[in-house]
Design an enzyme around this catalytic site. Structure first.
Site, PDB file in Angstrom:
ATOM      1  N   ILE A  33      87.238 -19.823  47.213  1.00 53.02           N
ATOM      2  CA  ILE A  33      88.564 -20.443  47.144  1.00 53.02           C
ATOM      3  C   ILE A  33      88.774 -21.150  45.804  1.00 53.02           C
ATOM      4  O   ILE A  33      89.785 -20.947  45.127  1.00 53.02           O
ATOM      5  CB  ILE A  33      88.763 -21.426  48.325  1.00 53.02           C
ATOM      6  CG1 ILE A  33      88.943 -20.634  49.639  1.00 53.02           C
ATOM      7  CG2 ILE A  33      89.964 -22.341  48.082  1.00 53.02           C
ATOM      8  CD1 ILE A  33      89.170 -21.480  50.867  1.00 53.02           C
ATOM      9  N   ASP A  81      74.163 -30.535  41.140  1.00 57.33           N
ATOM     10  CA  ASP A  81      74.305 -30.771  42.579  1.00 57.33           C
ATOM     11  C   ASP A  81      75.223 -31.973  42.743  1.00 57.33           C
ATOM     12  O   ASP A  81      74.929 -33.050  42.211  1.00 57.33           O
ATOM     13  CB  ASP A  81      72.909 -31.046  43.184  1.00 57.33           C
ATOM     14  CG  ASP A  81      72.932 -31.086  44.702  1.00 57.33           C
ATOM     15  OD1 ASP A  81      73.928 -31.564  45.282  1.00 57.33           O
ATOM     16  OD2 ASP A  81      71.945 -30.644  45.316  1.00 57.33           O
ATOM     17  N   SER A 158      89.873 -29.914  51.802  1.00 55.59           N
ATOM     18  CA  SER A 158      89.534 -30.402  53.137  1.00 55.59           C
ATOM     19  C   SER A 158      89.583 -29.239  54.131  1.00 55.59           C
ATOM     20  O   SER A 158      89.281 -28.099  53.778  1.00 55.59           O
ATOM     21  CB  SER A 158      90.492 -31.537  53.511  1.00 55.59           C
ATOM     22  OG  SER A 158      90.088 -32.135  54.713  1.00 55.59           O
ATOM     23  N   LYS A 176      84.717 -33.748  56.668  1.00 52.77           N
ATOM     24  CA  LYS A 176      86.094 -33.538  56.199  1.00 52.77           C
ATOM     25  C   LYS A 176      87.023 -34.677  56.628  1.00 52.77           C
ATOM     26  O   LYS A 176      87.972 -35.011  55.912  1.00 52.77           O
ATOM     27  CB  LYS A 176      86.629 -32.185  56.680  1.00 52.77           C
ATOM     28  CG  LYS A 176      85.881 -30.978  56.111  1.00 52.77           C
ATOM     29  CD  LYS A 176      85.947 -30.874  54.593  1.00 52.77           C
ATOM     30  CE  LYS A 176      85.404 -29.544  54.097  1.00 52.77           C
ATOM     31  NZ  LYS A 176      85.354 -29.438  52.620  1.00 52.77           N
ATOM     32  N   ILE A 205      91.277 -18.250  55.779  1.00 46.63           N
ATOM     33  CA  ILE A 205      91.526 -17.566  54.507  1.00 46.63           C
ATOM     34  C   ILE A 205      90.621 -16.340  54.446  1.00 46.63           C
ATOM     35  O   ILE A 205      89.385 -16.465  54.429  1.00 46.63           O
ATOM     36  CB  ILE A 205      91.248 -18.504  53.306  1.00 46.63           C
ATOM     37  CG1 ILE A 205      92.066 -19.802  53.422  1.00 46.63           C
ATOM     38  CG2 ILE A 205      91.534 -17.784  51.985  1.00 46.63           C
ATOM     39  CD1 ILE A 205      93.582 -19.624  53.425  1.00 46.63           C
TER      40      ILE A 205
END
Ligand code: COA
Length: 287
Positions: A33, A81, A158, A176, A205
């Site tokens: 994404i 990281d 999120s 989240k 998605i």
């Protein structure tokens, strides 16, 4: 391979050079994404930095995104990281030295896997909270000086699954929900500095790891009011809007991009519960 190309500019909604002279810093920017969010921003004139743990994947994505627009620059910050704030700060210092500034921050690095509560160890829970929530905090922390200086904007990636309880997602739901709270508090606290903070919450998605894990090959399109799955481009379009001058009065909110799916409740395939849940919950517990 990139998802977007020049037609995003020539036949798209947004004008070329919308983000000319601006720089976007994206954690998880080599992932499915966030990489397309980076592509859209770069196609519309921004330079970018993408941060990830995997060197080869991050470098390759940066070179491919950079090739989308002549003159574009995309810095690959690999071996980073997000659980380590000093690693992000080193990346930020490098980006500012190479690209001059940071205007937009996308906190997108995330970790996820499916696990019932009984098999989710304390360390596994901590890992996901560490990447998703602490990592989001660390990202803003490391970019704070630049955000303040440039009256920048933050976008957290999120989800919608914490709007209700979702089995096998105790860790991600908690993380989240924390990300949403973090964004809201930052929007209020940093508002007087001219810094905006929002979340984007993708639904199903197509082509993402999460999508494959949750749909398990079952066609869920009929459960989505708009009758189709989302695309990475849908997320990129909403991202561009929120960062664009059209979004300058939008802060402290979450833009859900899911075709109204979350209103329908969550299902694993056609069921609320994953197959075999009761058996798993009755097995010996993992600490
Ligand atoms: N089910 C249950 N527990 C799991 C698991 C799974 N599928 N995968 C990892 N864990 C547990 C490990 O067993 C370990 O716990 P333990 O020490 O009690 O055994 C803990 O999680 C940490 O594992 P580790 O491999 O050290 O994780 P990490 O911190 O390097 O990586 C993860 C984080 C686990 C989230 C990993 O899945 C990851 O790096 N994901 C990034 C990619 C990704 O998830 N993308 C999707 C975005 S939606």
């Amino acid at each position: 391979m990139t998802t977007l190309d020049q037609s995003f500019v020539t036949n798209g909604t947004f004008k070329a050079d919308l983000f000319k002279g601006k720089v976007v810093f994206i954690t998880g920017g080599a992932g499915t994404i966030c990489r397309v969010q980076a592509e859209a921003m770069v196609l519309l004139g921004a330079n970018a930095a993408i941060l990830g743990r995997n060197q080869e994947k991050t470098e390759k994505a940066a070179r491919e995104i950079e090739a989308l627009r002549p003159g574009a620059r995309v810095v690959a910050c690999s071996n980073c990281d997000v659980r380590e704030v000093t690693q992000i700060k080193e990346a930020v210092d490098r980006v500012v030295a190479e690209l001059g500034r940071i205007d937009f921050v996308i906190a997108g690095a995330a970790g996820n896997f499916l696990s019932d509560f009984n098999h989710l160890s304390s360390n596994a829970f901590k890992s996901v909270i560490g990447i998703d929530l602490l990592g989001s905090f660390n990202t803003v922390k490391a970019c704070y000086d630049q955000l303040k200086k440039n009256k920048g904007a933050i976008l957290f990636v999120s989800a919608t699954l914490h709007y209700y309880g979702v089995p096998f997602q105790v860790h991600v739901g908690a993380a989240k929900a924390g990300v949403d709270a973090l964004s809201n508090a930052l929007a209020v606290e940093l508002g007087p500095l001219g810094v905006r903070s929002n979340c984007i919450a993708p639904g199903a998605i197509a082509g993402t790891e999460g999508f494959d894990r949750l749909t398990r090959g079952v066609d869920l399109k009929k459960q989505i009011p708009l009758q189709r799955y989302g695309t990475t481009r849908d997320i990129a379009e909403a991202t561009v809007f929120l960062f664009s001058p059209a979004g300058t009065y939008i802060t402290g909110t979450t833009q859900v991009v899911d075709g109204a799916q979350w209103h329908m409740g969550f299902k694993y395939g056609e069921d609320i519960y994953p197959v075999g849940l009761t058996k798993m919950l009755n097995e010996p517990s993992k600490l």
